[in-house]
Scaffold this motif. Sequence first.
Motif, PDB file in Angstrom:
ATOM      1  N   PRO A 110      -3.356 -10.009  -4.851  1.00 22.64           N
ATOM      2  CA  PRO A 110      -2.874 -10.447  -3.537  1.00 22.64           C
ATOM      3  C   PRO A 110      -3.968 -10.456  -2.481  1.00 22.64           C
ATOM      4  O   PRO A 110      -4.975  -9.755  -2.580  1.00 22.64           O
ATOM      5  N   ASP A 111      -3.747 -11.260  -1.443  1.00 20.14           N
ATOM      6  CA  ASP A 111      -4.639 -11.288  -0.283  1.00 20.14           C
ATOM      7  C   ASP A 111      -3.972 -10.562   0.888  1.00 20.14           C
ATOM      8  O   ASP A 111      -2.746 -10.543   1.007  1.00 20.14           O
ATOM      9  N   ASN A 112      -4.784  -9.976   1.727  1.00 21.93           N
ATOM     10  CA  ASN A 112      -4.300  -9.450   3.013  1.00 21.93           C
ATOM     11  C   ASN A 112      -3.092  -8.533   2.869  1.00 21.93           C
ATOM     12  O   ASN A 112      -2.010  -8.797   3.405  1.00 21.93           O
ATOM     13  N   LEU A 113      -3.259  -7.452   2.145  1.00 25.20           N
ATOM     14  CA  LEU A 113      -2.177  -6.490   1.990  1.00 25.20           C
ATOM     15  C   LEU A 113      -1.889  -5.769   3.311  1.00 25.20           C
ATOM     16  O   LEU A 113      -2.807  -5.356   4.018  1.00 25.20           O
ATOM     17  N   SER A 114      -0.602  -5.637   3.627  1.00 22.69           N
ATOM     18  CA  SER A 114      -0.217  -4.861   4.803  1.00 22.69           C
ATOM     19  C   SER A 114      -0.387  -3.379   4.506  1.00 22.69           C
ATOM     20  O   SER A 114      -0.510  -2.958   3.348  1.00 22.69           O
ATOM     21  N   ASP A 115      -0.365  -2.564   5.566  1.00 23.77           N
ATOM     22  CA  ASP A 115      -0.466  -1.115   5.386  1.00 23.77           C
ATOM     23  C   ASP A 115       0.715  -0.607   4.552  1.00 23.77           C
ATOM     24  O   ASP A 115       0.548   0.292   3.709  1.00 23.77           O
ATOM     25  N   LYS A 116       1.886  -1.181   4.770  1.00 20.38           N
ATOM     26  CA  LYS A 116       3.069  -0.784   4.005  1.00 20.38           C
ATOM     27  C   LYS A 116       2.887  -1.101   2.521  1.00 20.38           C
ATOM     28  O   LYS A 116       3.219  -0.289   1.655  1.00 20.38           O
ATOM     29  N   ALA A 117       2.348  -2.288   2.234  1.00 18.48           N
ATOM     30  CA  ALA A 117       2.129  -2.679   0.839  1.00 18.48           C
ATOM     31  C   ALA A 117       1.083  -1.781   0.180  1.00 18.48           C
ATOM     32  O   ALA A 117       1.227  -1.396  -0.981  1.00 18.48           O
ATOM     33  N   ARG A 118       0.044  -1.446   0.904  1.00 21.25           N
ATOM     34  CA  ARG A 118      -0.984  -0.554   0.356  1.00 21.25           C
ATOM     35  C   ARG A 118      -0.408   0.828   0.058  1.00 21.25           C
ATOM     36  O   ARG A 118      -0.726   1.441  -0.967  1.00 21.25           O
TER      37      ARG A 118
END
Length: 209
Positions: A110-118
């Motif tokens: 994925p590109d540009n992971l959000s803080d929540k996704a991380r």
Amino acid sequence: MNIVNIYFIKHNEITQDLLDAAGNAIAPHYTNAISAVKNQKRKVELYCSGTLLKKCLQITSDEQFHIDENGCLSYPDGSRNFCLSHARDYTILAVSDDKNILGADIEEIPDNLSDKARHHREITAKRVLIPSLLSEYYAASLDEPVVFSRLWTTVEAVLKADGSGFYKDPLKNPELFDTWICKHIKLANHMIAVAMKNDDFTLKLNHID
């Protein structure tokens, strides 16, 4: 050296006309499943699976393969030198030319992971990665999306090669990662892993129309 051919179909190449005509082309297991499911993405995955089995292994009838309780495919005699996997954009079929058992997996990077996704991925990493792989994950820093995809596909490929899938907890069975050797290759923005019992193999990508 053994060549593991990774045959792939890109999902956006599959038209409704191809799905409608699937009954005349692929094994009934897949045509029946296509008719039974409502999700369009799943229909495409099923079509691609049946098409890859037909075009690459000449499998066109249900008598030519077996699916066990863990979802692992094999020939009727139990041999498993091939493995299917799906990701967002692709379905792949990995096939060993020396008939040895393998497992394979594909995962989108994925590109540009959000803080929540991380944060969610870190929780997932702690749940499935054995200590040596978890150390690699924490050392990833800015390369986290690529490294996580490589480590996740490693776990999936090893469990598929073992024949257990996630019915076996990798953290309770770390010896699996000494038994199976993983190699990786990128396909566009996707990571592919193949696991075999020795490292004398190379991976080759093959686009199937």
